[in-house]
Motif scaffolding. Structure first.
Motif, short mmCIF file in Angstrom:
data_model
loop_
_atom_site.label_atom_id
_atom_site.label_comp_id
_atom_site.label_asym_id
_atom_site.label_seq_id
_atom_site.Cartn_x
_atom_site.Cartn_y
_atom_site.Cartn_z
N SER A 69 0.82 -1.22 0.00
CA SER A 69 0.00 0.00 0.00
C SER A 69 0.86 1.27 0.00
O SER A 69 0.50 2.26 -0.62
CB SER A 69 -0.97 0.01 1.19
N VAL A 70 1.99 1.20 0.67
CA VAL A 70 2.88 2.37 0.71
C VAL A 70 3.63 2.54 -0.61
O VAL A 70 3.78 3.65 -1.13
CB VAL A 70 3.89 2.24 1.88
N ALA A 71 4.09 1.42 -1.18
CA ALA A 71 4.94 1.49 -2.37
C ALA A 71 4.17 1.73 -3.66
O ALA A 71 4.57 2.57 -4.47
CB ALA A 71 5.76 0.21 -2.49
N THR A 72 3.07 0.99 -3.87
CA THR A 72 2.43 1.06 -5.19
C THR A 72 0.91 1.11 -5.17
O THR A 72 0.31 1.35 -6.21
CB THR A 72 2.83 -0.15 -6.06
N ARG A 73 0.28 0.82 -4.05
CA ARG A 73 -1.17 0.74 -4.03
C ARG A 73 -1.78 1.57 -2.90
O ARG A 73 -2.39 1.05 -1.97
CB ARG A 73 -1.61 -0.72 -3.87
N PRO A 74 -1.66 2.89 -2.97
CA PRO A 74 -2.25 3.72 -1.92
C PRO A 74 -3.78 3.56 -1.84
O PRO A 74 -4.38 3.85 -0.81
CB PRO A 74 -1.84 5.15 -2.30
N ASP A 75 -4.38 3.05 -2.91
CA ASP A 75 -5.83 2.88 -2.92
C ASP A 75 -6.31 1.82 -1.93
O ASP A 75 -7.49 1.79 -1.57
CB ASP A 75 -6.32 2.52 -4.33
N ILE A 76 -5.43 0.94 -1.46
CA ILE A 76 -5.84 -0.09 -0.50
C ILE A 76 -5.49 0.29 0.94
O ILE A 76 -5.74 -0.48 1.86
CB ILE A 76 -5.25 -1.47 -0.85
N SER A 77 -4.96 1.48 1.15
CA SER A 77 -4.49 1.89 2.48
C SER A 77 -5.60 1.85 3.52
O SER A 77 -5.41 1.35 4.63
CB SER A 77 -3.89 3.29 2.44
N GLN A 78 -6.76 2.38 3.20
CA GLN A 78 -7.86 2.42 4.17
C GLN A 78 -8.31 1.00 4.51
O GLN A 78 -8.51 0.66 5.67
CB GLN A 78 -9.04 3.24 3.61
N ALA A 79 -8.44 0.16 3.51
CA ALA A 79 -8.89 -1.22 3.75
C ALA A 79 -7.90 -1.99 4.61
O ALA A 79 -8.28 -2.67 5.57
CB ALA A 79 -9.11 -1.93 2.41
N ILE A 80 -6.61 -1.88 4.29
CA ILE A 80 -5.61 -2.63 5.05
C ILE A 80 -5.48 -2.07 6.47
O ILE A 80 -5.24 -2.81 7.42
CB ILE A 80 -4.25 -2.69 4.31
N SER A 81 -5.67 -0.77 6.61
CA SER A 81 -5.65 -0.17 7.94
C SER A 81 -6.80 -0.71 8.79
O SER A 81 -6.63 -1.03 9.97
CB SER A 81 -5.75 1.35 7.82
N ALA A 82 -7.99 -0.83 8.18
CA ALA A 82 -9.14 -1.39 8.91
C ALA A 82 -8.86 -2.84 9.31
O ALA A 82 -9.14 -3.26 10.44
CB ALA A 82 -10.39 -1.30 8.03
N LEU A 83 -8.29 -3.62 8.39
CA LEU A 83 -7.99 -5.02 8.70
C LEU A 83 -6.89 -5.16 9.75
O LEU A 83 -6.89 -6.11 10.54
CB LEU A 83 -7.63 -5.78 7.43
N ALA A 84 -5.97 -4.22 9.76
CA ALA A 84 -4.88 -4.26 10.75
C ALA A 84 -5.40 -4.14 12.17
O ALA A 84 -4.78 -4.64 13.11
CB ALA A 84 -3.86 -3.17 10.45
N SER A 85 -6.53 -3.49 12.35
CA SER A 85 -7.08 -3.32 13.70
C SER A 85 -7.53 -4.64 14.32
O SER A 85 -7.80 -4.71 15.50
CB SER A 85 -8.24 -2.31 13.68
N PHE A 86 -7.59 -5.71 13.52
CA PHE A 86 -7.97 -7.02 14.03
C PHE A 86 -6.75 -7.93 14.27
O PHE A 86 -6.89 -9.15 14.39
CB PHE A 86 -8.94 -7.71 13.05
N SER A 87 -5.58 -7.36 14.35
CA SER A 87 -4.34 -8.14 14.46
C SER A 87 -4.24 -8.97 15.74
O SER A 87 -3.57 -9.99 15.76
CB SER A 87 -3.12 -7.22 14.37
N ASN A 88 -4.89 -8.56 16.80
CA ASN A 88 -4.81 -9.32 18.05
C ASN A 88 -5.65 -10.60 18.01
O ASN A 88 -5.26 -11.60 18.59
CB ASN A 88 -5.23 -8.47 19.24
N GLU A 89 -6.81 -10.55 17.37
CA GLU A 89 -7.68 -11.73 17.28
C GLU A 89 -8.23 -11.86 15.87
O GLU A 89 -9.43 -11.70 15.65
CB GLU A 89 -8.82 -11.63 18.29
N PRO A 90 -7.37 -12.15 14.90
CA PRO A 90 -7.85 -12.25 13.52
C PRO A 90 -8.70 -13.51 13.32
O PRO A 90 -8.47 -14.54 13.96
CB PRO A 90 -6.57 -12.31 12.71
N ARG A 91 -9.64 -13.40 12.42
CA ARG A 91 -10.53 -14.52 12.11
C ARG A 91 -10.55 -14.74 10.59
O ARG A 91 -9.99 -13.97 9.83
CB ARG A 91 -11.93 -14.24 12.64
N THR A 92 -11.18 -15.80 10.17
CA THR A 92 -11.15 -16.18 8.76
C THR A 92 -11.68 -15.08 7.85
O THR A 92 -11.15 -14.87 6.75
CB THR A 92 -11.96 -17.47 8.50
N GLN A 93 -12.70 -14.34 8.27
CA GLN A 93 -13.23 -13.29 7.40
C GLN A 93 -12.22 -12.16 7.16
O GLN A 93 -12.26 -11.49 6.15
CB GLN A 93 -14.56 -12.72 7.94
N HIS A 94 -11.29 -11.98 8.09
CA HIS A 94 -10.26 -10.93 7.91
C HIS A 94 -9.25 -11.36 6.84
O HIS A 94 -8.80 -10.56 6.06
CB HIS A 94 -9.57 -10.63 9.24
#
Length: 196
Positions: free
Chosen positions: A168-193
């Motif tokens: 997202s930083v190097a070539t795909r800034p368009d996915i930054s918001q989505a990956i940031s939202a998914l990063a918030s589940f890093s402590n208890e990630p589940r299959t949908q993430h």
């Protein structure tokens, strides 16, 4: 610059009779003072960079503020960019730091990470779990807060998130918001993430 002396190498030919007499008189204590930097000295890279920079400045190139090894110039409304890596100029570049660089017939450059992303799909075994077409932004029908689905290994998930953040930083800034939202589940990630 510092003064640098070195032992007289075997096979050295004195430049004149006086130097020959001096070398014989000093024997093993004889040393030569370097007038110019040579490859392998601690100072060599710095001296080379200073010389190179002065040369580019004399040609009206400007150094970028964010990266001192990149120089740019606009000539006839066309940019000229020179990237310096260690003490080598990067010539026609195809790959650099995982970035694929291509030039089209109009001399326009593009940067992508297709191979890097394919590698991530294989490394994290996502070939059958994730669509090859990324949904950006995240679909509103996704149930990211559903705690009834299976948990996934958080260390693997964090590694995946970090790898995608690099994309997202190097070539795909368009996915930054989505990956940031998914990063918030890093402590208890589940299959949908993972599947998002």
């Amino acid at each position: 610059d510092a003064l640098v002396y070195l032992r007289v190498p075997k096979g050295y030919v004195p430049k004149d009779a006086e130097e020959s007499r001096l070398l014989k008189r000093l024997g093993n204590r004889a040393a030569l003072r370097l007038n110019k930097s040579i490859y392998g000295l601690k100072q060599s890279a710095n001296i080379w960079m200073n010389t190179f920079t002065k040369t580019l400045f004399s040609l009206k190139f400007k150094q970028t503020h964010s990266e001192s090894c990149i120089f740019h110039l606009r000539r006839n409304e066309r940019p000229i960019i020179i990237a310096l890596y260690v003490d080598d100029l990067l010539g026609p570049v195809k790959m650099c730091l995982g970035l694929e660089i291509t030039k089209n017939k109009y001399n326009e450059y593009s940067i992508s990470q297709k191979n890097y992303i394919r590698g991530l799909r294989e490394k994290f075994q996502l070939q059958n779990k994730v669509s090859s077409k990324v949904r950006v932004p995240l679909s509103t029908s996704l149930k990211l807060f559903d705690t009834t689905t299976d948990r996934v290994d958080s260390s693997i998930y964090r590694s995946l998130i970090g790898s995608i953040l690099y994309v997202s930083v190097a070539t795909r800034p368009d996915i930054s918001q989505a990956i940031s939202a998914l990063a918030s589940f890093s402590n208890e990630p589940r299959t949908q993430h993972i599947e998002a």
